[in-house]
Design an enzyme around this catalytic site. Structure first.
Site, PDB file in Angstrom:
ATOM      1  N   ASP A 152       0.813  -1.173   0.034  1.00  0.00           N
ATOM      2  CA  ASP A 152       0.087   0.062  -0.050  1.00  0.00           C
ATOM      3  C   ASP A 152       0.949   1.280  -0.094  1.00  0.00           C
ATOM      4  OD1 ASP A 152      -2.883   1.258   0.511  1.00  0.00           O
ATOM      5  OD2 ASP A 152      -1.638   2.047   1.971  1.00  0.00           O
TER       6      ASP A 152
ATOM      7  N   GLU B 293       0.169  -1.317  -4.970  1.00  0.00           N
ATOM      8  CA  GLU B 293      -0.781  -0.404  -5.114  1.00  0.00           C
ATOM      9  C   GLU B 293      -0.333   0.937  -5.453  1.00  0.00           C
ATOM     10  OE1 GLU B 293      -3.505   2.745  -3.329  1.00  0.00           O
ATOM     11  OE2 GLU B 293      -1.515   2.356  -2.571  1.00  0.00           O
TER      12      GLU B 293
END
Length: 640
Positions: free
Chosen positions: A282, A324
């Protein structure tokens, strides 16, 4: 010297299995090191020129120890995945995204619903943030307070390992989120840094005054301009500023410190030993900072990811990386190793551009922008692939570049504004029922929240009782998912879409969520809907059958192997989106999709198919002499 009358020493029992295991692991380690270590040394020398030798020596010990101690079943899984490194490229790889608590209450509860996933042909389960986050506001779980603990209400690390085992027993894979750009300010590293512990001060970025923050802010963007403006937060107890890209409770890690790199690798290895197959990295684009830039997608980011990926390929190759990286298209492919020469970086990355273009095509009834933009996308290496999706937990940001908009004669600013108005339901002819998220009145930028069903018109059709509109709205949902299931890569089904779940405003009753309308598309799974699917002509039954059939049909088509690129065709008809995939053994595959409210004609010759083409799957497509007639929102999968 032993006395001749002394008894012979007792022979030690020989554990030949242990000896052979040690020999095997040593041989495997040597082979992996020979292949991957030059990559580690090259990239770390670029990022840490002054401390690379010491860091590299330490990392060598870490990965060697890890291979020696890797649990037997996971060591064997490593060997299997090394023999089949493209396991995630298979057409049978179909993903499902869910929050643990909203899907099954707990990790054990998730395991009790695996039959549901099997019905949908899912073999890749992505559970949204489940590591322990800070209490209160936590950015949907992305403010991680402990990398080695599961959120207590969801279970324990033992439960996570148990779920992994249950998935592996079904040949399924587990993906979880690992936040690499920041931690919660309550994380042990941050707590020790805040009290001045010299070992951890360099884990974060502190500033005594606004001199440097103000210089950085000249070029930085704002992620949450309405409720978390700026990129730095004041610490009154320390009388200093700390870098906080996302929220004041999320402190950016200082990846310029080798200790952060070393610590994050250990976190990854620990999760790999829990049995995690895919780590979703992330906020990866943000991990390196440089004055005068937007501090995203810098060369050091790619060097760090290449080094980490090589180290994991030595220590735990069964675990792969998913980036991501919601970044402009021309910067996106680098996360999959595109470049000259190509490299191994992340194995998977979100195809954010495809998602945005699908919604744009639905709103305009025109697929020309999607066709042009996807043809301009740089090719990616065959050892990596896209993760394709219609919706995710996050908002939709309209990543349509001005250049792509201009290619069809549109103004980029005007088109992005139109998309916001359309999907928030403000445009006069809109069928969508979404909501504006993070609208910035200074720039006019905004994003959209809402479930896929509500954005496709199902919510509006149900409210009006219009059966014809409902059928068309359901067809829109199937159309965009049919593209996602066939375009190339791993398709993701977002929890609840299989039952056409609509927006849920119950989040407004929770003060911790009420100011974040993204929760409208994160409702808890209503398992009573699974019972309604057996009711004749129910919406839930129709939607579920769509996804069962998409999964079944995708899995049997070898041409949908993720290693094969998709080539977007130009049919000289803006209403129709078409692409082809060519597999050396399985032959050719073509999808044609009509995004307009008018009937369209497609000849087999125009898509490179013979008159003997086979229609593998279709909705609203009718065979005619030499081609197909496509109803509004119709599509067909063809093989030759």
């Amino acid at each position: 010297m032993r006395h001749e009358d002394a008894p012979e020493p007792a022979a030690r029992p020989v554990d030949r299995a242990a000896i052979e295991s040690d020999r095997l692991r040593a041989a495997v380690l040597d082979a992996r090191m020979a292949r991957q270590w030059p990559v580690v040394e090259h990239n770390l020398a670029m990022v840490y020129p002054d401390s690379a030798p010491e860091l590299v020596a330490d990392l060598r010990r870490i990965v060697a120890d890890h291979v020696g101690a890797r649990p037997d079943e996971l060591f064997l899984r490593d060997l299997s995945r090394e023999a089949d490194p493209g396991w995630f490229l298979r057409p049978s790889t179909i993903g499902y995204v869910a929050y643990t608590d909203l899907f099954g209450s707990t990790l054990q509860g998730v395991g009790d619903h695996l039959d549901h996933l099997s019905e949908l042909s899912v073999d890749y389960l992505h559970l949204m943030p489940l590591l322990r986050a800070r209490g209160g506001a936590n950015d949907g779980g992305y403010a991680v307070a402990a990398y080695d603990e599961v959120e207590p209400r969801l279970g324990t690390m033992r439960d996570l390992a148990g779920l992994s085992e249950r998935l592996h027993a079904r040949d399924m894979n587990l993906c979880i989120d690992l936040v690499v750009n920041h931690t919660a300010r309550e994380h042990p590293w941050a707590l020790r840094a805040r009290v001045g512990d010299p070992e951890f001060r360099d884990y974060y970025l502190f500033f005594p005054d606004r001199t440097m923050p103000d210089r950085y802010e000249q070029t930085l963007l704002e992620v949450f301009p309405t409720f978390a403006p700026g990129n730095f937060s004041w610490l009154p107890d320390r009388e200093e500023w700390v870098w906080t890209t996302f929220n004041d409770y999320q402190w950016d890690l200082n990846w310029a410190s080798p200790d952060v790199f070393r610590s994050m690798l250990k976190v990854m290895l620990h999760l790999a030993d829990i049995g995690i197959d895919v780590l979703r990295l992330d906020a990866a684009p943000f991990i390196w900072k440089r004055e005068g830039t937007v501090c995203q997608n810098l060369p050091e980011v790619h060097a760090l990811l290449c080094a980490l990926r090589a180290l994991m390929a030595i220590a735990a190759p069964a675990t792969v990386f998913k980036a991501e990286a919601i970044v402009p298209p021309h910067e996106l492919t680098a996360y999959l190793g595109a470049g000259d020469p190509p490299r191994h970086e992340c194995d998977l990355a979100y195809n954010n551009q495809l998602m945005v273009l699908l919604w744009s095509s639905l709103a305009t009834g025109d697929a020309a922008l999607m066709s042009n933009a996807l043809r301009r996308l740089q090719p990616i290496p065959s050892h990596a692939t896209w993760v394709n999706y219609v919706r995710c937990h996050d908002d939709i940001g309209w990543a349509v570049t001005d250049e792509d908009a201009a290619s069809v004669g549109w103004d980029g600013v005007d088109h992005r504004e139109f998309l916001n108005r359309f999907f928030s339901g403000e445009f006069p002819t809109s069928f969508a029922r979404g909501a504006m998220f993070q609208f910035n009145p200074l720039t006019g930028d905004g994003r959209i929240s809402g479930t896929a069903a509500s954005l496709c018109g199902i919510e509006l059709a149900l409210a009006s009782g219009d059966e014809l509109h409902l059928a068309l709205a359901l067809r829109r949902l199937e159309l965009i998912y049919a593209v996602v299931y066939s375009f190339g890569g791993v398709p993701l089904l977002y929890m609840g879409d299989e039952f056409a779940v609509r927006n849920d405003d119950s989040y407004l009753l929770d003060p911790a969520k009420a100011d974040d309308n993204r929760w409208m598309h994160r409702p808890a799974m209503d398992w009573s809907l699974a019972e309604r699917r057996s009711i004749a002509d129910s919406l839930e039954g129709k939607a579920f059958e769509i996804f069962v059939a998409l999964g079944r049909d995708r899995s049997r088509l070898g041409a949908l192997d993720g290693a094969q690129p998709s080539s977007v065709l130009d049919l000289h008809d803006a209403r129709v989106f078409a692409f082809t995939r060519l597999h050396p053994l399985a032959g050719s595959f073509v999808m044609v999709a009509n995004f307009s409210n008018q009937t369209a004609q497609v000849s087999f010759e125009s898509v490179g198919m013979s008159g003997e083409a086979t229609v593998e799957r279709a909705t609203g497509a009718h065979l005619e002499s030499g081609g197909l007639r496509l109803e509004p929102m119709a599509y067909a999968w063809l093989t030759d």
